[in-house]
Design an enzyme around this catalytic site. Structure first.
Site, short mmCIF file in Angstrom:
data_model
loop_
_atom_site.label_atom_id
_atom_site.label_comp_id
_atom_site.label_asym_id
_atom_site.label_seq_id
_atom_site.Cartn_x
_atom_site.Cartn_y
_atom_site.Cartn_z
N GLU A 77 32.85 41.81 37.85
CA GLU A 77 34.03 42.53 38.33
C GLU A 77 33.97 43.97 37.84
O GLU A 77 33.62 44.26 36.71
CB GLU A 77 35.29 41.85 37.79
CG GLU A 77 36.58 42.48 38.27
CD GLU A 77 37.82 41.79 37.73
OE1 GLU A 77 38.89 41.90 38.37
OE2 GLU A 77 37.73 41.12 36.67
N LYS B 121 40.75 40.86 46.02
CA LYS B 121 41.37 39.99 45.01
C LYS B 121 42.77 39.59 45.45
O LYS B 121 43.63 40.44 45.70
CB LYS B 121 41.40 40.71 43.67
CG LYS B 121 41.79 39.85 42.48
CD LYS B 121 41.62 40.67 41.20
CE LYS B 121 41.85 39.84 39.95
NZ LYS B 121 41.61 40.66 38.74
N CYS C 111 37.94 36.99 39.49
CA CYS C 111 38.59 36.87 38.19
C CYS C 111 39.83 35.98 38.22
O CYS C 111 39.70 34.76 38.23
CB CYS C 111 38.93 38.27 37.66
SG CYS C 111 39.23 38.31 35.87
#
Length: 322
Positions: free
Chosen positions: A83, A154, A195
């Site tokens: 990331e 995301k 994440c």
């Protein structure tokens, strides 16, 4: 090609199940390999590149190229970056380092050329992306021809508050994505999250039910959340769905403003860690094997025992307020 899944979770669950077997016991026994493993799943080696990102974007991209080259020399057909691999991680950096996703952008051009030159699938971790006046935390995926085959923004933003330890709110700067992403490769379908997305099991479940053999999560867990949940979540997503899970972290830099946990990890469909490392820069390798998935799914037959007659429709419970 890649697919962004915009349907609701339970709509996704109710889609045709590519693994659902006949109720006949004999059919299950004679055809479990073909039925329990996605038909397009092929063995391959994956390399997770645990980079130490700096404030110099050009150096970060140069380092990524060098490490991907090493991973390919060691047999990797698919590589994953962390990331925010091209910049420091933090709300104060996202706007400064943000790029648009187009061929002339530095990171797009670098990942495109690496994939094409080295004939490798590149899951480009994530970068701060600028789109329509908003900032996103975005992953790009390139095939061995250098074609962009996937974009994942995301979905779940990292807004947490650990009293006395840390508070962080990505939503102060970033906008969340609104779709799931599944990419098709010559080795099978791969689901993608970034994440904090790993904490939401629905993404992996929908991906698995739609033929994915693996979930890939570039992530930068910190020194609070990392020891608690980094490995635990990867193992949980794997064992819940009997798929492979790869979680790729930045290396830890104690001089930076954000300290990543590291410990990039690949987990097998039985929930067992196949390969991992410490917090330092390096590469984690793992061989991904359809036969292992077939064996696990035969031993613990989740895919013949799902009770969709009971939970095909799941609604919030009405709480008793008396």
């Amino acid at each position: 090609m890649f697919t962004n899944v915009t349907t609701s979770f339970w709509q996704g669950i109710r889609k045709t199940n590519p693994f659902l077997l006949s109720k006949s016991f004999s059919y299950r026994m004679n055809h479990f390999n073909a039925s329990l493993v996605p038909k397009d799943f092929r063995p391959f080696r994956i390399g997770l590149i645990q980079l130490a990102s700096t404030s110099n974007k050009d150096e970060n991209l140069k380092n990524a190229r060098s490490q991907i080259s090493e991973a390919v020399q060691n047999g990797s057909k698919m590589v994953v970056l962390p990331e925010c691999f091209n910049s420091p991680y933090g709300n104060q950096y996202f706007n400064e380092y943000a790029e648009t996703i187009e061929k002339t952008s530095p990171t797009y051009n670098t990942l495109h050329s690496i994939a094409k030159e080295l004939k490798v699938y590149v899951f480009g971790g994530s970068i701060p992306e600028r789109k329509d006046g908003e900032l996103y935390n975005t992953s790009m995926v390139f095939n061995p021809y250098g074609d962009l085959i996937g974009i994942h923004r995301k979905i779940h933003l990292f807004d947490v508050d650990f009293p006395g330890k840390m508070t962080f709110r990505e939503s102060e700067t970033l906008k969340s994505g609104n779709s799931m992403t599944i990419v098709e490769t010559e080795f099978g379908k791969i689901g993608l999250g970034i994440c904090y997305d790993i904490r939401f099991p629905e993404l992996a479940t929908v991906a698995a039910r739609n033929g994915c053999s693996m979930m890939i999560y570039p992530g930068a867990f910190n020194l609070t959340t990392g020891p608690l949940h980094w490995e635990l979540l990867a193992r949980a997503r794997a064992v819940d769905n009997q798929i492979y899970v790869a979680s790729c972290s930045p290396a830890r830099d104690v001089s930076a403003t954000y300290h990543a946990w590291g410990h990039s990890t690949v987990v097998g469909p039985d929930g067992v860690v196949l390969s991992t490392m410490d917090e330092k820069p390096g590469i984690v390798y793992a061989d991904i094997d359809p036969e292992k998935m077939a064996s696990i799914r035969k031993s613990i037959s989740l895919y013949t025992q799902r009770r969709f007659d009971i939970y095909s429709e799941t609604k919030p419970l009405k709480l008793n307020e008396n």
